[in-house]
Design a protein around this motif. Structure first.
Motif, PDB file in Angstrom:
ATOM      1  N   GLU A  56     -38.472  33.206 -19.184  1.00  0.00           N
ATOM      2  CA  GLU A  56     -39.455  34.203 -18.759  1.00  0.00           C
ATOM      3  C   GLU A  56     -38.830  35.409 -18.081  1.00  0.00           C
ATOM      4  N   THR A  57     -37.498  35.563 -18.164  1.00  0.00           N
ATOM      5  CA  THR A  57     -36.822  36.711 -17.562  1.00  0.00           C
ATOM      6  C   THR A  57     -37.469  38.025 -18.009  1.00  0.00           C
ATOM      7  N   LEU A  59     -40.522  39.043 -17.664  1.00  0.00           N
ATOM      8  CA  LEU A  59     -41.956  39.040 -17.936  1.00  0.00           C
ATOM      9  C   LEU A  59     -42.748  39.740 -16.839  1.00  0.00           C
ATOM     10  N   ASP A  60     -42.421  39.461 -15.580  1.00  0.00           N
ATOM     11  CA  ASP A  60     -43.145  40.105 -14.482  1.00  0.00           C
ATOM     12  C   ASP A  60     -43.023  41.623 -14.566  1.00  0.00           C
ATOM     13  N   ALA A  61     -41.828  42.106 -14.904  1.00  0.00           N
ATOM     14  CA  ALA A  61     -41.618  43.552 -15.007  1.00  0.00           C
ATOM     15  C   ALA A  61     -42.401  44.136 -16.175  1.00  0.00           C
ATOM     16  N   LEU A  63     -45.205  42.912 -17.548  1.00  0.00           N
ATOM     17  CA  LEU A  63     -46.631  42.915 -17.213  1.00  0.00           C
ATOM     18  C   LEU A  63     -46.963  44.017 -16.217  1.00  0.00           C
ATOM     19  N   ALA A  64     -46.058  44.257 -15.280  1.00  0.00           N
ATOM     20  CA  ALA A  64     -46.282  45.311 -14.295  1.00  0.00           C
ATOM     21  C   ALA A  64     -46.302  46.686 -14.964  1.00  0.00           C
ATOM     22  N   ARG A  67     -49.492  47.096 -16.986  1.00  0.00           N
ATOM     23  CA  ARG A  67     -50.627  47.314 -16.080  1.00  0.00           C
ATOM     24  C   ARG A  67     -50.587  48.732 -15.504  1.00  0.00           C
ATOM     25  N   ASP A  87     -46.698  28.470 -16.865  1.00  0.00           N
ATOM     26  CA  ASP A  87     -47.191  29.472 -15.916  1.00  0.00           C
ATOM     27  C   ASP A  87     -47.032  30.887 -16.478  1.00  0.00           C
ATOM     28  N   ALA A  88     -45.965  31.106 -17.232  1.00  0.00           N
ATOM     29  CA  ALA A  88     -45.736  32.426 -17.820  1.00  0.00           C
ATOM     30  C   ALA A  88     -46.798  32.732 -18.876  1.00  0.00           C
ATOM     31  N   ALA A  91     -50.028  33.393 -17.211  1.00  0.00           N
ATOM     32  CA  ALA A  91     -50.037  34.719 -16.585  1.00  0.00           C
ATOM     33  C   ALA A  91     -50.343  35.808 -17.614  1.00  0.00           C
ATOM     34  N   ALA A  95     -53.693  38.105 -17.440  1.00  0.00           N
ATOM     35  CA  ALA A  95     -53.541  39.555 -17.358  1.00  0.00           C
ATOM     36  C   ALA A  95     -54.328  40.270 -18.453  1.00  0.00           C
TER      37      ALA A  95
END
Length: 247
Positions: A56-57, A59-61, A63-64, A67, A87-88, A91, A95
């Protein structure tokens, strides 16, 4: 215990072969019967898609950035990714992004028989549903983009359209492979035509010395440049519901 594990494995394989997903919407007929590397439209739209088969490296970036820029996208995880990183996948669904199917174990489909291919698709579908708690999109993407007419027909028979890509950013190669965010963005923009499907990745290959997600860095460059050229970023769910609009 070993005998029990063998029995469980047999039952799991049997379920994968006999289970047929209940799709919320069927893919349009215009996307069936062959591989789709460009959406059938002359409208200045482009689709952003992300494969997820490693970790999941980034992924948060990603999605951010999506968004922040109010940009739609679709993600194509493998079933194994969904099982290892539920969890990924959850998420992504929470989202508000669509989830396609990228097979269960990312094999070469030309080396599979019809039943093995079917099991790969359906086992992935089940894993993605379980992890996301959402209805997946009726879109399948072959590992390595390795398609054949027969395997496409098999996928279509299961209720999935084969959605490949117009261009891959090659961001997954990372700096060690000679890539930079700017080069990844340039590859995407060079393929910009009405109906273009851009392929990016989240995660990093196990053998990657950088173990980063260069596509996460390229994403804002791509979104801004695509819009500056007068293109709208299309939500793949618009193909299922023409009244749905995106940016």
């Amino acid at each position: 215990m070993k005998r029990l594990l063998r029995i469980t494995a047999v039952l799991t394989a049997a379920l994968a072969v006999t289970f047929t997903p209940t799709a919320a919407a069927a893919p349009p007929a215009s996307l069936l019967g062959g591989e789709v590397r460009r959406l059938p439209t002359e409208e200045r739209v482009v689709a952003l898609t992300f494969n997820a088969a490693w970790d999941e490296t980034g992924l948060d970036a990603v999605l951010a950035e999506l968004r922040e820029r109010a940009a739609p996208a679709a993600f194509f995880p493998t079933g194994r990714f969904a099982e290892q990183h539920p969890d990924a996948v959850r998420a992504i669904a929470l989202a508000g992004y669509g989830l396609g199917n990228h097979s269960y174990s990312h094999p070469y489909f030309t080396e599979l028989g019809p039943q093995q291919a079917r099991a790969e698709v359906l086992r992935a579908d089940a894993a993605i549903r379980t992890a996301s708690g959402a209805e997946p999109l009726p879109f399948f993407r072959f590992p390595y983009s390795e398609t054949t007419p027969q395997r496409i027909a098999d996928v279509n028979a299961l209720g999935f359209a084969d959605l490949e890509f117009t261009a891959d950013t090659n961001g997954y190669l990372g700096p060690a492979g000679g890539m930079t965010p700017a080069k990844a963005a340039d590859r995407a923009l060079a393929a910009l035509v009405p109906g273009a499907i851009l392929q990016l990745h989240v995660g990093a290959p196990d053998e990657s010395p950088d173990h980063g997600c260069l596509d996460a860095e390229a994403l804002p460059l791509i979104i801004d440049a695509v819009r500056a050229r007068g293109y709208r970023i299309l939500d793949l769910r618009e193909l299922l519901d023409p009244e749905r609009a995106s940016g």
